[in-house]
Design an enzyme around this catalytic site. Structure first.
Site, PDB file in Angstrom:
ATOM      1  N   HIS A 238      16.955  39.297  42.248  1.00  0.00           N
ATOM      2  CA  HIS A 238      16.885  40.731  42.531  1.00  0.00           C
ATOM      3  C   HIS A 238      17.696  41.040  43.782  1.00  0.00           C
ATOM      4  CE1 HIS A 238      13.884  38.989  45.238  1.00  0.00           C
ATOM      5  NE2 HIS A 238      14.092  40.039  46.029  1.00  0.00           N
ATOM      6  N   ASP A 240      17.245  43.595  47.246  1.00  0.00           N
ATOM      7  CA  ASP A 240      16.230  44.408  47.899  1.00  0.00           C
ATOM      8  C   ASP A 240      16.735  45.851  47.931  1.00  0.00           C
ATOM      9  OD1 ASP A 240      14.840  42.058  48.228  1.00  0.00           O
ATOM     10  OD2 ASP A 240      15.384  41.793  50.340  1.00  0.00           O
ATOM     11  N   HIS A 295      19.371  37.586  45.214  1.00  0.00           N
ATOM     12  CA  HIS A 295      18.682  36.363  45.641  1.00  0.00           C
ATOM     13  C   HIS A 295      17.425  36.125  44.819  1.00  0.00           C
ATOM     14  CE1 HIS A 295      17.052  39.744  48.000  1.00  0.00           C
ATOM     15  NE2 HIS A 295      15.926  39.051  48.125  1.00  0.00           N
ATOM     16  N   ARG A 305       4.355  27.424  49.303  1.00  0.00           N
ATOM     17  CA  ARG A 305       5.244  28.164  50.201  1.00  0.00           C
ATOM     18  C   ARG A 305       4.758  29.604  50.379  1.00  0.00           C
ATOM     19  NH1 ARG A 305      10.145  31.162  49.460  1.00  0.00           N
ATOM     20  NH2 ARG A 305      11.503  31.013  51.276  1.00  0.00           N
TER      21      ARG A 305
HETATM   22  C1  LIG Z   1       9.389  48.748  49.776  1.00  0.00           C
HETATM   23  C2  LIG Z   1       9.396  47.942  48.747  1.00  0.00           C
HETATM   24  C3  LIG Z   1      10.480  46.961  48.448  1.00  0.00           C
HETATM   25  C4  LIG Z   1       9.952  46.204  47.255  1.00  0.00           C
HETATM   26  C5  LIG Z   1       9.159  47.262  46.540  1.00  0.00           C
HETATM   27  C6  LIG Z   1       8.355  47.883  47.686  1.00  0.00           C
HETATM   28  C7  LIG Z   1       7.242  46.925  48.111  1.00  0.00           C
HETATM   29  C8  LIG Z   1       7.499  45.497  47.694  1.00  0.00           C
HETATM   30  C9  LIG Z   1       8.979  45.073  47.711  1.00  0.00           C
HETATM   31  C10 LIG Z   1       9.284  43.918  46.768  1.00  0.00           C
HETATM   32  C11 LIG Z   1       8.938  42.523  47.339  1.00  0.00           C
HETATM   33  C12 LIG Z   1       9.323  41.434  46.326  1.00  0.00           C
HETATM   34  C13 LIG Z   1      10.728  41.670  45.730  1.00  0.00           C
HETATM   35  C14 LIG Z   1      10.896  43.128  45.294  1.00  0.00           C
HETATM   36  C15 LIG Z   1      12.173  43.320  44.523  1.00  0.00           C
HETATM   37  C16 LIG Z   1       9.649  43.538  44.552  1.00  0.00           C
HETATM   38  O1  LIG Z   1       9.439  43.416  43.372  1.00  0.00           O
HETATM   39  O2  LIG Z   1       8.723  44.071  45.454  1.00  0.00           O
HETATM   40  C17 LIG Z   1      10.781  44.011  46.525  1.00  0.00           C
HETATM   41  C18 LIG Z   1      11.006  45.523  46.363  1.00  0.00           C
HETATM   42  C19 LIG Z   1      12.443  45.993  46.585  1.00  0.00           C
HETATM   43  O3  LIG Z   1      13.107  45.698  47.543  1.00  0.00           O
HETATM   44  O4  LIG Z   1      12.886  46.726  45.689  1.00  0.00           O
HETATM   45  O1  LIG Z   2      10.308  34.187  49.488  1.00  0.00           O
HETATM   46  C1  LIG Z   2      11.506  34.348  49.707  1.00  0.00           C
HETATM   47  O2  LIG Z   2      12.200  33.523  50.288  1.00  0.00           O
HETATM   48  C2  LIG Z   2      12.199  35.594  49.216  1.00  0.00           C
HETATM   49  C3  LIG Z   2      11.319  36.820  49.227  1.00  0.00           C
HETATM   50  C4  LIG Z   2      12.055  38.042  48.764  1.00  0.00           C
HETATM   51  O3  LIG Z   2      13.168  37.980  48.310  1.00  0.00           O
HETATM   52  C5  LIG Z   2      11.399  39.346  48.848  1.00  0.00           C
HETATM   53  O4  LIG Z   2      10.211  39.428  49.238  1.00  0.00           O
HETATM   54  O5  LIG Z   2      12.079  40.341  48.532  1.00  0.00           O
HETATM   55 FE   LIG Z   3      14.057  39.981  48.192  1.00  0.00          FE
END
Ligand SMILES: C=C1C[C@]23C[C@H]1CC[C@H]2[C@@]12CCC[C@@](C)(C(=O)O1)[C@H]2[C@@H]3C(=O)O
Ligand SMILES: O=C(O)CCC(=O)C(=O)O
Ligand SMILES: [Fe+2]
Length: 356
Positions: A238, A240, A295, A305
Protein backbone atom coordinates in the site's frame (compact mmCIF):
# COMPACT_ATOMS: atom_id res chain seq x y z
CA UNK A 1 -17.56 17.18 9.24
CA UNK A 2 -14.43 18.21 11.03
CA UNK A 3 -12.27 15.29 12.01
CA UNK A 4 -10.14 12.62 10.44
CA UNK A 5 -12.05 10.05 12.42
CA UNK A 6 -15.35 11.18 10.83
CA UNK A 7 -13.78 11.16 7.37
CA UNK A 8 -12.78 7.50 7.80
CA UNK A 9 -16.03 6.57 9.55
CA UNK A 10 -17.75 7.54 6.31
CA UNK A 11 -17.01 4.21 4.64
CA UNK A 12 -18.47 1.48 6.86
CA UNK A 13 -16.96 -2.03 6.65
CA UNK A 14 -18.55 -5.39 7.41
CA UNK A 15 -17.45 -7.21 10.57
CA UNK A 16 -15.71 -9.83 8.44
CA UNK A 17 -13.38 -6.98 7.47
CA UNK A 18 -12.81 -5.87 11.04
CA UNK A 19 -12.35 -8.89 13.31
CA UNK A 20 -8.79 -10.25 13.24
CA UNK A 21 -7.93 -13.93 13.45
CA UNK A 22 -7.49 -15.41 16.91
CA UNK A 23 -3.74 -15.87 16.35
CA UNK A 24 -3.16 -17.54 19.72
CA UNK A 25 -5.23 -20.56 18.77
CA UNK A 26 -3.71 -21.14 15.30
CA UNK A 27 -0.65 -23.31 14.74
CA UNK A 28 -0.82 -23.75 11.00
CA UNK A 29 -1.33 -21.13 8.30
CA UNK A 30 -5.02 -21.35 7.30
CA UNK A 31 -5.93 -21.21 3.61
CA UNK A 32 -7.56 -17.82 4.20
CA UNK A 33 -4.07 -16.43 4.99
CA UNK A 34 -1.99 -18.06 2.24
CA UNK A 35 -0.72 -15.54 -0.31
CA UNK A 36 0.62 -17.76 -3.02
CA UNK A 37 2.03 -15.13 -5.31
CA UNK A 38 4.17 -13.07 -3.00
CA UNK A 39 6.54 -15.81 -1.85
CA UNK A 40 10.05 -14.60 -1.14
CA UNK A 41 10.58 -12.37 -4.14
CA UNK A 42 13.26 -10.60 -2.16
CA UNK A 43 15.29 -13.81 -2.48
CA UNK A 44 15.30 -13.49 -6.25
CA UNK A 45 18.46 -13.00 -8.31
CA UNK A 46 17.67 -9.35 -8.69
CA UNK A 47 17.89 -8.82 -5.01
CA UNK A 48 20.98 -10.95 -4.49
CA UNK A 49 23.12 -8.43 -6.35
CA UNK A 50 21.71 -5.68 -4.17
CA UNK A 51 22.53 -7.54 -1.00
CA UNK A 52 26.18 -7.71 -2.02
CA UNK A 53 26.36 -4.18 -3.36
CA UNK A 54 28.45 -1.75 -1.32
CA UNK A 55 26.42 0.05 1.33
CA UNK A 56 26.09 3.35 -0.48
CA UNK A 57 23.12 5.61 -1.05
CA UNK A 58 22.02 3.54 -3.99
CA UNK A 59 21.52 0.31 -2.11
CA UNK A 60 19.76 1.22 1.10
CA UNK A 61 17.39 3.75 2.57
CA UNK A 62 19.49 6.74 3.74
CA UNK A 63 20.05 7.55 7.41
CA UNK A 64 19.75 11.27 8.06
CA UNK A 65 20.96 13.21 11.07
CA UNK A 66 18.38 15.92 11.70
CA UNK A 67 21.07 18.19 13.11
CA UNK A 68 23.30 18.03 10.01
CA UNK A 69 24.02 21.47 8.52
CA UNK A 70 22.90 20.37 5.04
CA UNK A 71 19.79 18.63 6.34
CA UNK A 72 17.47 20.25 3.74
CA UNK A 73 19.47 18.80 0.88
CA UNK A 74 19.82 15.40 2.57
CA UNK A 75 16.11 15.12 3.31
CA UNK A 76 15.14 16.43 -0.13
CA UNK A 77 17.41 14.03 -2.00
CA UNK A 78 16.23 11.08 0.07
CA UNK A 79 12.61 12.03 -0.55
CA UNK A 80 13.18 12.35 -4.28
CA UNK A 81 15.07 9.10 -4.76
CA UNK A 82 13.57 6.87 -2.08
CA UNK A 83 10.48 8.63 -0.76
CA UNK A 84 11.77 7.34 2.56
CA UNK A 85 14.60 7.83 5.06
CA UNK A 86 15.68 6.92 8.58
CA UNK A 87 15.97 9.90 10.88
CA UNK A 88 18.37 10.04 13.82
CA UNK A 89 18.89 12.86 16.32
CA UNK A 90 15.17 13.47 16.00
CA UNK A 91 14.78 14.67 19.58
CA UNK A 92 12.12 12.14 20.58
CA UNK A 93 13.24 10.44 23.77
CA UNK A 94 13.96 6.74 23.47
CA UNK A 95 12.20 6.27 26.81
CA UNK A 96 8.96 7.55 25.28
CA UNK A 97 9.39 5.43 22.14
CA UNK A 98 10.06 2.29 24.19
CA UNK A 99 7.15 3.11 26.44
CA UNK A 100 4.78 3.34 23.48
CA UNK A 101 6.07 0.04 22.16
CA UNK A 102 5.67 -1.73 25.48
CA UNK A 103 2.11 -0.41 25.93
CA UNK A 104 1.33 -1.60 22.42
CA UNK A 105 2.73 -5.04 23.25
CA UNK A 106 0.66 -5.11 26.43
CA UNK A 107 -2.47 -4.37 24.44
CA UNK A 108 -1.84 -7.03 21.81
CA UNK A 109 -0.96 -9.66 24.40
CA UNK A 110 -4.44 -9.43 25.95
CA UNK A 111 -6.63 -12.48 25.21
CA UNK A 112 -8.56 -12.18 21.93
CA UNK A 113 -11.96 -12.00 23.63
CA UNK A 114 -10.71 -9.12 25.72
CA UNK A 115 -9.29 -7.18 22.77
CA UNK A 116 -12.63 -7.51 21.00
CA UNK A 117 -14.11 -5.20 23.67
CA UNK A 118 -12.34 -2.36 21.87
CA UNK A 119 -13.31 -3.56 18.40
CA UNK A 120 -13.64 -0.83 15.78
CA UNK A 121 -17.31 -0.12 15.04
CA UNK A 122 -18.47 -0.83 11.44
CA UNK A 123 -18.84 2.90 10.78
CA UNK A 124 -15.94 3.84 13.02
CA UNK A 125 -12.29 4.57 12.43
CA UNK A 126 -10.62 3.89 15.77
CA UNK A 127 -10.03 0.85 17.95
CA UNK A 128 -8.95 -2.73 17.48
CA UNK A 129 -9.26 -4.49 14.12
CA UNK A 130 -7.73 -5.57 10.84
CA UNK A 131 -6.10 -3.05 8.49
CA UNK A 132 -8.39 -0.61 6.70
CA UNK A 133 -7.19 -1.86 3.28
CA UNK A 134 -8.27 -5.47 3.95
CA UNK A 135 -11.46 -5.42 1.82
CA UNK A 136 -9.32 -4.89 -1.29
CA UNK A 137 -7.64 -8.29 -0.96
CA UNK A 138 -9.09 -11.78 -1.22
CA UNK A 139 -6.60 -13.13 1.34
CA UNK A 140 -6.32 -12.04 4.95
CA UNK A 141 -3.26 -10.52 6.58
CA UNK A 142 -1.17 -11.88 9.44
CA UNK A 143 -1.83 -8.69 11.35
CA UNK A 144 -3.96 -6.98 13.95
CA UNK A 145 -4.05 -3.23 14.53
CA UNK A 146 -5.24 -0.60 16.95
CA UNK A 147 -6.05 2.84 15.52
CA UNK A 148 -5.97 6.04 17.57
CA UNK A 149 -7.14 9.48 16.43
CA UNK A 150 -6.74 12.02 19.21
CA UNK A 151 -7.88 10.79 22.61
CA UNK A 152 -8.09 7.04 23.10
CA UNK A 153 -9.82 7.17 26.49
CA UNK A 154 -13.04 5.51 25.32
CA UNK A 155 -11.30 2.42 23.93
CA UNK A 156 -8.74 2.25 26.72
CA UNK A 157 -11.59 2.17 29.26
CA UNK A 158 -13.11 -0.79 27.41
CA UNK A 159 -9.81 -2.65 27.75
CA UNK A 160 -8.71 -1.56 31.23
CA UNK A 161 -11.69 -0.12 33.16
CA UNK A 162 -9.42 0.54 36.14
CA UNK A 163 -6.06 1.69 34.97
CA UNK A 164 -6.43 3.06 31.47
CA UNK A 165 -4.73 6.40 32.24
CA UNK A 166 -1.18 5.24 31.71
CA UNK A 167 -1.91 3.95 28.23
CA UNK A 168 -3.75 7.16 27.29
CA UNK A 169 -1.04 9.47 28.59
CA UNK A 170 1.70 7.66 26.74
CA UNK A 171 -0.27 7.68 23.48
CA UNK A 172 -1.16 11.38 23.91
CA UNK A 173 2.44 12.36 24.56
CA UNK A 174 3.69 10.34 21.65
CA UNK A 175 1.14 11.85 19.26
CA UNK A 176 2.19 15.35 20.35
CA UNK A 177 5.87 14.60 19.82
CA UNK A 178 5.20 13.00 16.45
CA UNK A 179 3.10 15.93 15.32
CA UNK A 180 5.83 18.44 15.99
CA UNK A 181 8.53 16.24 14.45
CA UNK A 182 6.36 15.77 11.36
CA UNK A 183 5.84 19.52 11.11
CA UNK A 184 9.58 20.12 11.42
CA UNK A 185 10.29 17.63 8.62
CA UNK A 186 7.49 19.09 6.53
CA UNK A 187 9.16 22.53 6.71
CA UNK A 188 12.48 21.03 5.55
CA UNK A 189 10.73 19.44 2.58
CA UNK A 190 8.96 22.69 1.65
CA UNK A 191 12.34 24.41 1.76
CA UNK A 192 13.77 21.79 -0.55
CA UNK A 193 10.88 22.34 -2.96
CA UNK A 194 12.17 25.93 -3.13
CA UNK A 195 9.26 27.65 -1.57
CA UNK A 196 10.06 31.20 -0.44
CA UNK A 197 9.25 32.30 3.10
CA UNK A 198 6.08 34.13 1.99
CA UNK A 199 4.94 31.25 -0.15
CA UNK A 200 5.71 28.89 2.68
CA UNK A 201 3.43 30.85 4.96
CA UNK A 202 0.76 30.80 2.29
CA UNK A 203 1.06 27.05 1.80
CA UNK A 204 0.96 26.50 5.51
CA UNK A 205 -2.15 28.61 5.96
CA UNK A 206 -3.88 27.37 2.80
CA UNK A 207 -3.34 23.71 3.43
CA UNK A 208 -3.28 24.19 7.20
CA UNK A 209 -0.28 22.00 7.76
CA UNK A 210 0.70 24.13 10.71
CA UNK A 211 1.49 22.03 13.73
CA UNK A 212 -1.47 23.34 15.66
CA UNK A 213 -3.99 22.82 12.83
CA UNK A 214 -2.81 19.49 11.48
CA UNK A 215 -4.64 16.26 12.02
CA UNK A 216 -3.05 12.89 12.63
CA UNK A 217 -3.57 9.26 13.49
CA UNK A 218 -1.56 6.69 15.37
CA UNK A 219 -1.62 3.07 14.27
CA UNK A 220 -0.29 0.29 16.50
CA UNK A 221 0.52 -2.74 14.33
CA UNK A 222 1.02 -6.30 15.55
CA UNK A 223 2.42 -9.17 13.50
CA UNK A 224 2.29 -12.31 15.68
CA UNK A 225 4.77 -15.17 15.18
CA UNK A 226 3.73 -16.88 11.97
CA UNK A 227 3.98 -20.64 11.32
CA UNK A 228 4.71 -20.11 7.60
CA UNK A 229 5.98 -16.54 7.10
CA UNK A 230 7.03 -17.03 3.47
CA UNK A 231 3.47 -17.64 2.44
CA UNK A 232 1.87 -14.97 4.61
CA UNK A 233 1.67 -11.18 4.40
CA UNK A 234 1.72 -8.95 7.47
CA UNK A 235 0.45 -5.78 5.85
CA UNK A 236 -0.39 -5.93 2.15
CA UNK A 237 1.34 -3.54 -0.29
CA UNK A 238 0.00 0.00 0.00
CA UNK A 239 0.93 3.65 -0.02
CA UNK A 240 0.12 5.81 3.00
CA UNK A 241 -2.58 8.35 2.26
CA UNK A 242 -1.68 11.48 4.21
CA UNK A 243 1.31 13.88 3.96
CA UNK A 244 3.95 11.86 5.72
CA UNK A 245 4.29 8.91 8.06
CA UNK A 246 6.74 8.43 10.92
CA UNK A 247 7.27 4.79 11.82
CA UNK A 248 8.89 3.13 14.81
CA UNK A 249 9.54 -0.45 13.73
CA UNK A 250 11.14 -1.82 16.92
CA UNK A 251 14.07 -4.19 16.56
CA UNK A 252 12.41 -6.76 14.38
CA UNK A 253 12.64 -6.85 10.60
CA UNK A 254 9.55 -6.91 8.43
CA UNK A 255 9.22 -3.62 6.53
CA UNK A 256 9.90 -3.74 2.78
CA UNK A 257 9.63 -1.15 0.01
CA UNK A 258 9.10 -1.72 -3.66
CA UNK A 259 11.81 -0.43 -5.99
CA UNK A 260 11.24 -0.33 -9.71
CA UNK A 261 13.40 -2.84 -11.52
CA UNK A 262 14.54 -4.40 -8.25
CA UNK A 263 11.46 -5.67 -6.44
CA UNK A 264 10.87 -5.83 -2.69
CA UNK A 265 13.77 -4.44 -0.67
CA UNK A 266 13.91 -4.89 3.12
CA UNK A 267 14.27 -1.81 5.30
CA UNK A 268 15.95 -3.28 8.40
CA UNK A 269 15.47 -1.37 11.64
CA UNK A 270 18.21 1.10 12.61
CA UNK A 271 18.57 1.34 16.36
CA UNK A 272 17.24 4.65 17.69
CA UNK A 273 16.04 5.82 14.29
CA UNK A 274 12.51 6.51 13.09
CA UNK A 275 11.48 5.80 9.50
CA UNK A 276 9.88 8.69 7.60
CA UNK A 277 7.99 8.15 4.37
CA UNK A 278 6.15 10.31 1.89
CA UNK A 279 2.40 9.77 1.60
CA UNK A 280 -0.03 10.47 -1.24
CA UNK A 281 -0.90 14.03 -0.16
CA UNK A 282 2.73 15.17 -0.21
CA UNK A 283 3.15 13.50 -3.59
CA UNK A 284 0.21 15.60 -4.81
CA UNK A 285 1.51 18.79 -3.13
CA UNK A 286 4.90 18.35 -4.84
CA UNK A 287 3.16 17.84 -8.19
CA UNK A 288 4.52 14.32 -8.45
CA UNK A 289 8.15 15.24 -7.74
CA UNK A 290 8.28 13.32 -4.46
CA UNK A 291 7.21 9.68 -4.85
CA UNK A 292 4.65 8.15 -2.52
CA UNK A 293 6.17 4.86 -1.36
CA UNK A 294 4.68 1.47 -2.07
CA UNK A 295 5.53 -0.70 0.95
CA UNK A 296 4.44 -3.77 2.89
CA UNK A 297 5.29 -5.73 6.03
CA UNK A 298 6.05 -9.44 6.33
CA UNK A 299 5.77 -11.51 9.52
CA UNK A 300 8.51 -13.56 11.22
CA UNK A 301 8.38 -17.15 12.38
CA UNK A 302 9.70 -16.70 15.89
CA UNK A 303 9.37 -13.02 16.68
CA UNK A 304 6.21 -11.12 17.43
CA UNK A 305 6.76 -7.80 15.67
CA UNK A 306 5.10 -4.59 16.79
CA UNK A 307 5.33 -1.29 14.91
CA UNK A 308 3.90 2.16 15.59
CA UNK A 309 3.01 4.49 12.71
CA UNK A 310 2.03 8.15 13.00
CA UNK A 311 0.19 9.61 10.02
CA UNK A 312 0.42 13.38 9.63
CA UNK A 313 -2.10 15.25 7.52
CA UNK A 314 -3.91 18.55 7.12
CA UNK A 315 -7.43 18.99 8.54
CA UNK A 316 -9.90 17.02 6.43
CA UNK A 317 -11.79 20.10 5.26
CA UNK A 318 -8.71 21.78 3.79
CA UNK A 319 -7.94 21.82 0.09
CA UNK A 320 -4.82 20.18 -1.20
CA UNK A 321 -3.26 20.40 -4.67
CA UNK A 322 0.10 20.97 -6.38
CA UNK A 323 1.87 24.02 -4.91
CA UNK A 324 0.98 27.18 -6.82
CA UNK A 325 4.45 27.95 -8.02
CA UNK A 326 4.99 24.53 -9.59
CA UNK A 327 4.33 24.68 -13.34
CA UNK A 328 1.69 22.59 -15.14
CA UNK A 329 -0.12 20.85 -12.32
CA UNK A 330 -0.66 17.17 -13.05
CA UNK A 331 -3.26 16.72 -10.29
CA UNK A 332 -6.43 18.64 -9.58
CA UNK A 333 -7.00 20.19 -6.17
CA UNK A 334 -9.46 18.58 -3.80
CA UNK A 335 -10.36 18.44 -0.14
CA UNK A 336 -8.49 15.99 2.04
CA UNK A 337 -11.78 14.36 2.93
CA UNK A 338 -12.59 13.90 -0.77
CA UNK A 339 -9.22 12.25 -1.30
CA UNK A 340 -9.73 9.93 1.68
CA UNK A 341 -13.06 8.87 0.30
CA UNK A 342 -11.55 8.22 -3.18
CA UNK A 343 -8.78 6.18 -1.55
CA UNK A 344 -11.27 4.16 0.50
CA UNK A 345 -13.16 3.30 -2.69
CA UNK A 346 -10.33 2.88 -5.20
CA UNK A 347 -7.15 2.40 -3.19
CA UNK A 348 -4.10 2.59 -5.52
CA UNK A 349 -6.19 4.04 -8.35
CA UNK A 350 -7.16 7.15 -6.36
CA UNK A 351 -4.16 9.15 -7.64
CA UNK A 352 -4.82 8.41 -11.29
CA UNK A 353 -8.45 9.50 -10.81
CA UNK A 354 -7.36 13.04 -9.91
CA UNK A 355 -4.84 13.38 -12.76
CA UNK A 356 -5.56 16.37 -14.98
C1 LIG B 1 -5.22 8.09 8.96
C2 LIG B 1 -5.23 6.87 8.50
C3 LIG B 1 -4.19 6.29 7.60
C4 LIG B 1 -4.59 4.85 7.47
C5 LIG B 1 -6.09 4.93 7.55
C6 LIG B 1 -6.29 5.86 8.75
C7 LIG B 1 -5.98 5.10 10.04
C8 LIG B 1 -5.11 3.88 9.81
C9 LIG B 1 -4.08 4.02 8.68
C10 LIG B 1 -3.66 2.69 8.08
C11 LIG B 1 -2.58 1.93 8.89
C12 LIG B 1 -2.21 0.62 8.17
C13 LIG B 1 -1.99 0.84 6.66
C14 LIG B 1 -3.12 1.68 6.06
C15 LIG B 1 -3.03 1.72 4.56
C16 LIG B 1 -4.42 1.14 6.59
O1 LIG B 1 -5.09 0.26 6.11
O2 LIG B 1 -4.76 1.82 7.77
C17 LIG B 1 -3.10 3.05 6.71
C18 LIG B 1 -4.09 4.11 6.21
C19 LIG B 1 -3.56 5.02 5.10
O3 LIG B 1 -2.51 5.59 5.14
O4 LIG B 1 -4.32 5.12 4.12
O1 LIG C 1 4.87 -2.37 10.25
C1 LIG C 1 5.49 -1.76 9.38
O2 LIG C 1 6.71 -1.80 9.27
C2 LIG C 1 4.73 -0.96 8.35
C3 LIG C 1 3.47 -0.33 8.89
C4 LIG C 1 2.77 0.49 7.84
O3 LIG C 1 3.12 0.49 6.69
C5 LIG C 1 1.61 1.29 8.23
O4 LIG C 1 1.17 1.24 9.40
O5 LIG C 1 1.11 2.02 7.34
FE1 LIG D 1 2.16 2.14 5.60
Amino acid sequence: MATLSEAYGDSPLGLQHIIPLDFDSIHELPDSHIWSDHVNDHDSEKYTHLKHAPKNEESSVPIIDLSAPNVVELVGNACETWGMFHVINHGVSSILVNNVESHARQLFSLPTQHKLKALRAPGGATGYGVARISPFFSKLMWHEGFTIMGSTVEHAKELWPHGYEDFCNVMDNYQKRMKSLAYQIMLLILKFLDITKEEEEEVISVSSIHESDADGALQLNSYPCCPDPNRAIGLAPHTDSLLLTILHQSETKGLQIHRNGVGWVPVPPVSGALVVNIGDLLHILSNGRLPTVYHRAVPNQDRHRVSVAYFYGPPVESIIGPLNKLPSPIYRSLTVKEYISLKNKHRGKALSLIKI
